[in-house]
Design a protein around this motif. Structure first.
Motif, PDB file in Angstrom:
ATOM      1  N   ARG A   5       0.926  -1.259  -0.041  1.00  0.00           N
ATOM      2  CA  ARG A   5      -0.130   0.055   0.102  1.00  0.00           C
ATOM      3  C   ARG A   5       0.772   1.422  -0.017  1.00  0.00           C
ATOM      4  O   ARG A   5       0.749   2.348  -0.546  1.00  0.00           O
ATOM      5  CB  ARG A   5      -0.978  -0.055   1.335  1.00  0.00           C
ATOM      6  CG  ARG A   5      -1.976  -1.317   1.049  1.00  0.00           C
ATOM      7  CD  ARG A   5      -2.924  -0.714   2.422  1.00  0.00           C
ATOM      8  NE  ARG A   5      -3.580  -2.070   2.771  1.00  0.00           N
ATOM      9  CZ  ARG A   5      -4.151  -2.240   3.653  1.00  0.00           C
ATOM     10  NH1 ARG A   5      -4.697  -1.044   4.483  1.00  0.00           N
ATOM     11  NH2 ARG A   5      -4.897  -3.335   4.084  1.00  0.00           N
ATOM     12  N   GLN A   6       2.021   1.393   0.639  1.00  0.00           N
ATOM     13  CA  GLN A   6       2.793   2.354   0.815  1.00  0.00           C
ATOM     14  C   GLN A   6       3.496   2.414  -0.576  1.00  0.00           C
ATOM     15  O   GLN A   6       3.732   3.752  -1.193  1.00  0.00           O
ATOM     16  CB  GLN A   6       3.713   2.030   1.902  1.00  0.00           C
ATOM     17  CG  GLN A   6       5.003   3.289   2.087  1.00  0.00           C
ATOM     18  CD  GLN A   6       6.043   3.101   2.923  1.00  0.00           C
ATOM     19  OE1 GLN A   6       6.833   2.435   2.653  1.00  0.00           O
ATOM     20  NE2 GLN A   6       5.931   3.443   4.272  1.00  0.00           N
ATOM     21  N   TYR A   7       3.951   1.462  -1.061  1.00  0.00           N
ATOM     22  CA  TYR A   7       4.743   1.425  -2.453  1.00  0.00           C
ATOM     23  C   TYR A   7       3.837   2.199  -3.506  1.00  0.00           C
ATOM     24  O   TYR A   7       4.274   2.774  -4.369  1.00  0.00           O
ATOM     25  CB  TYR A   7       5.142  -0.002  -2.900  1.00  0.00           C
ATOM     26  CG  TYR A   7       5.905  -0.162  -4.064  1.00  0.00           C
ATOM     27  CD1 TYR A   7       6.841   0.628  -4.389  1.00  0.00           C
ATOM     28  CD2 TYR A   7       5.445  -0.421  -5.101  1.00  0.00           C
ATOM     29  CE1 TYR A   7       7.622   0.632  -5.736  1.00  0.00           C
ATOM     30  CE2 TYR A   7       6.114  -0.818  -6.463  1.00  0.00           C
ATOM     31  CZ  TYR A   7       7.089  -0.025  -6.600  1.00  0.00           C
ATOM     32  OH  TYR A   7       7.599  -0.036  -7.874  1.00  0.00           O
ATOM     33  N   ASP A   8       2.447   1.582  -3.468  1.00  0.00           N
ATOM     34  CA  ASP A   8       1.562   1.951  -4.638  1.00  0.00           C
ATOM     35  C   ASP A   8       1.532   3.478  -4.674  1.00  0.00           C
ATOM     36  O   ASP A   8       1.381   4.106  -5.669  1.00  0.00           O
ATOM     37  CB  ASP A   8       0.304   1.659  -4.395  1.00  0.00           C
ATOM     38  CG  ASP A   8       0.265   0.067  -4.580  1.00  0.00           C
ATOM     39  OD1 ASP A   8       1.010  -0.454  -5.378  1.00  0.00           O
ATOM     40  OD2 ASP A   8      -0.655  -0.574  -4.314  1.00  0.00           O
ATOM     41  N   GLY A   9       1.469   4.160  -3.379  1.00  0.00           N
ATOM     42  CA  GLY A   9       1.454   5.735  -3.225  1.00  0.00           C
ATOM     43  C   GLY A   9       2.872   6.317  -3.713  1.00  0.00           C
ATOM     44  O   GLY A   9       2.456   7.683  -3.884  1.00  0.00           O
ATOM     45  N   ARG A  11       5.107   5.020  -5.956  1.00  0.00           N
ATOM     46  CA  ARG A  11       5.925   4.333  -6.924  1.00  0.00           C
ATOM     47  C   ARG A  11       6.952   5.091  -7.876  1.00  0.00           C
ATOM     48  O   ARG A  11       7.758   5.002  -8.168  1.00  0.00           O
ATOM     49  CB  ARG A  11       4.852   3.472  -7.715  1.00  0.00           C
ATOM     50  CG  ARG A  11       5.592   2.416  -8.682  1.00  0.00           C
ATOM     51  CD  ARG A  11       4.449   1.362  -9.154  1.00  0.00           C
ATOM     52  NE  ARG A  11       4.976   0.406 -10.075  1.00  0.00           N
ATOM     53  CZ  ARG A  11       5.129   0.880 -11.337  1.00  0.00           C
ATOM     54  NH1 ARG A  11       4.909   2.006 -11.675  1.00  0.00           N
ATOM     55  NH2 ARG A  11       6.014  -0.058 -11.893  1.00  0.00           N
ATOM     56  N   GLU A  12       6.100   6.256  -8.329  1.00  0.00           N
ATOM     57  CA  GLU A  12       6.625   7.155  -9.474  1.00  0.00           C
ATOM     58  C   GLU A  12       7.881   7.580  -8.837  1.00  0.00           C
ATOM     59  O   GLU A  12       9.145   7.428  -9.510  1.00  0.00           O
ATOM     60  CB  GLU A  12       5.797   7.834 -10.217  1.00  0.00           C
ATOM     61  CG  GLU A  12       4.597   7.317 -10.818  1.00  0.00           C
ATOM     62  CD  GLU A  12       4.954   6.235 -11.722  1.00  0.00           C
ATOM     63  OE1 GLU A  12       5.846   6.454 -12.451  1.00  0.00           O
ATOM     64  OE2 GLU A  12       4.128   5.073 -11.853  1.00  0.00           O
ATOM     65  N   GLU A  13       7.718   8.033  -7.710  1.00  0.00           N
ATOM     66  CA  GLU A  13       8.888   8.971  -7.082  1.00  0.00           C
ATOM     67  C   GLU A  13      10.040   8.175  -6.884  1.00  0.00           C
ATOM     68  O   GLU A  13      11.113   8.592  -7.074  1.00  0.00           O
ATOM     69  CB  GLU A  13       8.484   9.512  -5.536  1.00  0.00           C
ATOM     70  CG  GLU A  13       7.469  10.716  -5.731  1.00  0.00           C
ATOM     71  CD  GLU A  13       7.034  10.821  -4.145  1.00  0.00           C
ATOM     72  OE1 GLU A  13       7.665  11.488  -3.421  1.00  0.00           O
ATOM     73  OE2 GLU A  13       6.118  10.380  -3.664  1.00  0.00           O
ATOM     74  N   VAL A  14       9.757   6.783  -6.203  1.00  0.00           N
ATOM     75  CA  VAL A  14      10.779   6.029  -5.758  1.00  0.00           C
ATOM     76  C   VAL A  14      11.744   5.416  -7.037  1.00  0.00           C
ATOM     77  O   VAL A  14      12.746   5.328  -7.162  1.00  0.00           O
ATOM     78  CB  VAL A  14      10.420   4.816  -5.064  1.00  0.00           C
ATOM     79  CG1 VAL A  14      11.139   3.779  -5.047  1.00  0.00           C
ATOM     80  CG2 VAL A  14      10.027   5.401  -3.678  1.00  0.00           C
ATOM     81  N   LEU A  15      10.945   5.033  -8.176  1.00  0.00           N
ATOM     82  CA  LEU A  15      11.435   4.565  -9.392  1.00  0.00           C
ATOM     83  C   LEU A  15      12.349   5.580 -10.112  1.00  0.00           C
ATOM     84  O   LEU A  15      13.306   5.415 -10.545  1.00  0.00           O
ATOM     85  CB  LEU A  15      10.491   4.016 -10.311  1.00  0.00           C
ATOM     86  CG  LEU A  15       9.610   2.696  -9.871  1.00  0.00           C
ATOM     87  CD1 LEU A  15       8.703   2.439 -10.779  1.00  0.00           C
ATOM     88  CD2 LEU A  15      10.698   1.574  -9.520  1.00  0.00           C
ATOM     89  N   ALA A  16      11.875   6.958  -9.862  1.00  0.00           N
ATOM     90  CA  ALA A  16      12.489   8.062 -10.649  1.00  0.00           C
ATOM     91  C   ALA A  16      14.055   8.077  -9.893  1.00  0.00           C
ATOM     92  O   ALA A  16      14.957   8.496 -10.403  1.00  0.00           O
ATOM     93  CB  ALA A  16      11.913   9.419 -10.453  1.00  0.00           C
ATOM     94  N   ALA A  17      13.809   8.132  -8.222  1.00  0.00           N
ATOM     95  CA  ALA A  17      15.218   8.046  -7.699  1.00  0.00           C
ATOM     96  C   ALA A  17      16.022   6.948  -7.890  1.00  0.00           C
ATOM     97  O   ALA A  17      17.284   7.299  -7.787  1.00  0.00           O
ATOM     98  CB  ALA A  17      14.626   8.131  -5.973  1.00  0.00           C
TER      99      ALA A  17
END
Ligand SMILES: Cc1ncc(COP(=O)(O)O)c(C=O)c1O
Length: 382
Positions: A5-9, A11-17
């Protein structure tokens, strides 16, 4: 806990990092880790932070930087995760276990003070309180102990990022502190990672060398360090999550308040005042007490339950996860048998080990789920 649930919120920011690190092809320490170190130092109020490979590594760095060496002893709680004690052993020292407070289950500073007055352990170098479940140990008392007995306080803040004691941040309450970013922690990496904080620039420099083979300059070694470095990908993920941590910790506090209210309403347990919860009653469920000085970050929401193991099974049958932190106190772990301690030596920790049960707690939990947990517990005792 449901990490997805945390990852879904985010996801885009983390993958960009992560992509940023891949594009840089700089994978160990470097600018991402340095930036994270600055941000964690600012969050905790400690002047310095040193990123490393895990919370366990962070504890070892903190202890060695605080001057712990072979032959020393370090006082710590009998009721914590194993690493609180194994890091002491890895620093070459002997753990001296002390029992916990019956209310908060944190290391009992009064007992520590009594033991120091009557029978100070030989070569005592440091005291390691653990901020259990996300609530700071009694740092007023530990401050006084540090001054009276001239001993370093090293915080095990692995479960307590963002927690405070009387408005001061965990991580800035002792000479140095260790945090864990293990994936289930309030601030979590995508693997193992940890950080040490300190208000002392000399200690920070020492820890930076220790995490990198004790090397102040490449291929020159002044002491035995280790490879305890942090990966840049972990730092990049943590920097994204750090922008959310205040909000996530606040949500955990709200969930805890909801649990408290529902438990009180169910008649299973009782709340004496807004910040203190009765531990004297014979209610089937008792709550771990809250210190008025503590800003709790509820890494765990823990109850003390009669017929705990039966309750756990009852909840599991209803697909409600729960966990026992911790089923066996440290002084009774087989590996510490050489200390000669036995059952009955730490009665408060031993009783806690029989009763504690951590209930679902993470920011994305919703009220209906909390209600379902409490109703199921009420059903079990009805
Ligand atoms: C109280 C405590 N100390 C130390 C650690 C060790 O941290 P890590 O698992 O990151 O090595 C943990 C976490 O697992 C912990 O809960």
């Amino acid at each position: 806990m449901d990490l997805r649930r945390q990852y879904d919120g985010i996801r885009e920011e983390v993958l960009a990092a992560i992509a940023r690190v891949c594009d840089s092809q700089s994978f160990i320490l470097g600018p991402e880790v340095e930036a994270l170190e600055g941000e964690i130092a600012a969050l905790t109020g400690a002047a310095w932070a040193v990123g490393c490979a895990s919370g366990t590594e962070a504890l070892w760095l903190a202890l060695v930087a605080a001057g712990v060496k072979p032959g020393d002893s370090v006082m710590t709680t009998a009721f914590s995760f194993f690493a609180s004690a194994s890091a002491i052993v890895r620093a070459g020292a002997t753990p001296v276990f002390v029992d916990v407070e019956p209310g908060t289950l944190n290391l009992d500073a009064v007992l520590v003070g009594q033991q120091l007055r009557t029978q100070r352990p030989q070569n005592l170098r440091a005291i390691l309180p653990v901020h259990l479940y996300g609530q700071c140990a009694d740092m007023d008392r530990f401050d006084r102990i540090a001054q009276e007995f001239e001993v370093a306080i090293v915080e095990d803040a692995a479960q307590a990022i963002g927690a405070e004691w009387s408005g001061r941040g965990a991580g800035a309450l002792g000479v140095t502190a260790a945090f864990s970013f293990y994936p289930t922690k309030n601030l979590s990496a995508f693997g193992d990672a940890g950080i040490v904080t300190t208000t002392c620039p000399r200690m920070a420099e020492h820890m930076r060398q220790l995490r990198n083979h004790g090397s102040p300059r490449r291929y020159y070694h002044h002491e035995f360090g280790w490879n305890g470095r942090m990966d840049a990908i972990q730092a990049a993920v943590l920097r994204v999550k750090l922008t959310h941590i205040a909000d996530w910790n606040q949500k955990r506090r709200q969930h805890a308040a909801t649990y408290d209210q529902l438990f009180a309403g169910s008649g299973l347990t009782s709340i004496r005042t807004s910040d203190q919860i009765s531990n004297q009653s014979n209610a089937p469920v008792r709550l771990v007490a809250r210190s008025p000085q503590a800003k709790h970050v509820f890494h765990q929401y823990v109850i003390r339950a009669q017929r705990r193991d039966e309750l756990r099974k009852f909840l599991a049958d209803r697909k409600i996860g729960s966990e026992i932190y911790y089923p066996l106190p440290l002084h009774l772990q087989p590996v510490f048998s050489y200390l000669g301690l036995k059952a009955g030596d730490m009665p408060v920790a031993e009783q806690a080990a029989r009763e504690v049960l951590a209930l679902p707690m993470f920011p994305e939990l919703n009220e209906a789920e909390i209600r379902c947990v409490v109703e199921s517990i009420a059903e079990f005792y009805s």
